[in-house]
Design a protein around this motif. Sequence first.
Motif, PDB file in Angstrom:
ATOM      1  N   MET A   1      14.153   1.384  -1.728  1.00 19.85           N
ATOM      2  CA  MET A   1      13.316   0.714  -2.706  1.00 19.85           C
ATOM      3  C   MET A   1      12.341  -0.252  -2.035  1.00 19.85           C
ATOM      4  N   ILE A   2      12.777  -0.918  -0.988  1.00 20.46           N
ATOM      5  CA  ILE A   2      11.896  -1.870  -0.306  1.00 20.46           C
ATOM      6  C   ILE A   2      10.724  -1.133   0.350  1.00 20.46           C
ATOM      7  N   GLU A   3      10.968   0.094   0.844  1.00 22.52           N
ATOM      8  CA  GLU A   3       9.885   0.868   1.453  1.00 22.52           C
ATOM      9  C   GLU A   3       8.802   1.169   0.425  1.00 22.52           C
ATOM     10  N   TYR A   4       9.230   1.503  -0.791  1.00 19.42           N
ATOM     11  CA  TYR A   4       8.285   1.782  -1.872  1.00 19.42           C
ATOM     12  C   TYR A   4       7.439   0.538  -2.173  1.00 19.42           C
ATOM     13  N   THR A   5       8.100  -0.587  -2.315  1.00 15.09           N
ATOM     14  CA  THR A   5       7.404  -1.832  -2.637  1.00 15.09           C
ATOM     15  C   THR A   5       6.422  -2.220  -1.539  1.00 15.09           C
ATOM     16  N   LEU A   6       6.872  -2.146  -0.286  1.00 17.59           N
ATOM     17  CA  LEU A   6       5.991  -2.491   0.830  1.00 17.59           C
ATOM     18  C   LEU A   6       4.817  -1.521   0.930  1.00 17.59           C
ATOM     19  N   SER A   7       5.100  -0.237   0.795  1.00 17.87           N
ATOM     20  CA  SER A   7       4.037   0.766   0.872  1.00 17.87           C
ATOM     21  C   SER A   7       2.995   0.530  -0.209  1.00 17.87           C
ATOM     22  N   LYS A   8       3.450   0.209  -1.399  1.00 14.56           N
ATOM     23  CA  LYS A   8       2.525  -0.042  -2.507  1.00 14.56           C
ATOM     24  C   LYS A   8       1.673  -1.282  -2.232  1.00 14.56           C
ATOM     25  N   ARG A   9       2.278  -2.326  -1.703  1.00 13.11           N
ATOM     26  CA  ARG A   9       1.518  -3.554  -1.399  1.00 13.11           C
ATOM     27  C   ARG A   9       0.459  -3.304  -0.331  1.00 13.11           C
ATOM     28  N   TYR A  10       0.843  -2.613   0.736  1.00 14.03           N
ATOM     29  CA  TYR A  10      -0.127  -2.302   1.790  1.00 14.03           C
ATOM     30  C   TYR A  10      -1.238  -1.401   1.257  1.00 14.03           C
ATOM     31  N   ALA A  11      -0.862  -0.399   0.469  1.00 17.63           N
ATOM     32  CA  ALA A  11      -1.855   0.518  -0.088  1.00 17.63           C
ATOM     33  C   ALA A  11      -2.810  -0.223  -1.020  1.00 17.63           C
ATOM     34  N   GLN A  12      -2.285  -1.129  -1.825  1.00 13.98           N
ATOM     35  CA  GLN A  12      -3.130  -1.896  -2.741  1.00 13.98           C
ATOM     36  C   GLN A  12      -4.098  -2.791  -1.975  1.00 13.98           C
ATOM     37  N   ALA A  13      -3.617  -3.407  -0.906  1.00 16.56           N
ATOM     38  CA  ALA A  13      -4.495  -4.244  -0.082  1.00 16.56           C
ATOM     39  C   ALA A  13      -5.604  -3.405   0.551  1.00 16.56           C
TER      40      ALA A  13
ATOM     41  N   GLU B  67       6.497   3.055  10.373  1.00 22.10           N
ATOM     42  CA  GLU B  67       7.149   4.207   9.743  1.00 22.10           C
ATOM     43  C   GLU B  67       6.750   4.347   8.277  1.00 22.10           C
ATOM     44  N   LEU B  68       6.136   3.311   7.715  1.00 20.95           N
ATOM     45  CA  LEU B  68       5.674   3.365   6.327  1.00 20.95           C
ATOM     46  C   LEU B  68       4.338   4.096   6.176  1.00 20.95           C
ATOM     47  N   MET B  69       3.679   4.410   7.269  1.00 21.27           N
ATOM     48  CA  MET B  69       2.319   4.953   7.214  1.00 21.27           C
ATOM     49  C   MET B  69       2.174   6.167   6.296  1.00 21.27           C
ATOM     50  N   PRO B  70       3.032   7.187   6.386  1.00 26.10           N
ATOM     51  CA  PRO B  70       2.869   8.328   5.471  1.00 26.10           C
ATOM     52  C   PRO B  70       3.015   7.929   3.997  1.00 26.10           C
TER      53      PRO B  70
ATOM     54  N   LYS C  37       0.219   8.136   0.828  1.00 29.35           N
ATOM     55  CA  LYS C  37       0.493   8.724  -0.495  1.00 29.35           C
ATOM     56  C   LYS C  37       0.237   7.718  -1.609  1.00 29.35           C
ATOM     57  N   MET C  38       0.710   6.502  -1.408  1.00 29.34           N
ATOM     58  CA  MET C  38       0.548   5.466  -2.424  1.00 29.34           C
ATOM     59  C   MET C  38      -0.929   5.105  -2.594  1.00 29.34           C
ATOM     60  N   TYR C  39      -1.670   5.079  -1.506  1.00 34.13           N
ATOM     61  CA  TYR C  39      -3.110   4.807  -1.586  1.00 34.13           C
ATOM     62  C   TYR C  39      -3.789   5.858  -2.454  1.00 34.13           C
ATOM     63  N   ASN C  40      -3.434   7.125  -2.252  1.00 28.77           N
ATOM     64  CA  ASN C  40      -4.022   8.204  -3.051  1.00 28.77           C
ATOM     65  C   ASN C  40      -3.743   8.001  -4.536  1.00 28.77           C
TER      66      ASN C  40
END
Length: 123
Positions: A1-13, A88-91, A95-98
């Motif tokens: 779950m933390i990976e999802y949250t972090l990925s979303k925050r980075y993608a949003q930024a 490791e969150l890059m992929p 996806k989240m950015y898209n």
Amino acid sequence: MIEYTLSKRYAQALLNTAIKDNSTEKTKQELEFIAKIFQLSRDFHTLLSNPFVPFKAKKEFVDKILSGKISKDIIDFINYLIEKRRIELMPNISKMYNILSDNSLSILRARVKSIYPLDDKQK
């Protein structure tokens, strides 16, 4: 779950920055390019996520391999993820950015299954 949250925050930024710079599509393409490298080259991913390889060596490697292929902003972002040990969150970030990019443009992606072939207009 933390990976999802972090990925979303980075993608949003990234998306916020891309919108300001009017480079939403370019950023999307560059993130997809990096995600594909991660998918196709296990060595690339392993090297960048290896804690025993010094950050300076990883940064030089990224700069050498990716300079001229993607923007300096995305290279800096990759180096930031490496420094924070979150490469490791890059992929997932890609996806989240898209998803976030499509949402910001009111685009809804759908997958259609049909027993009949679709013509070009229907696609």
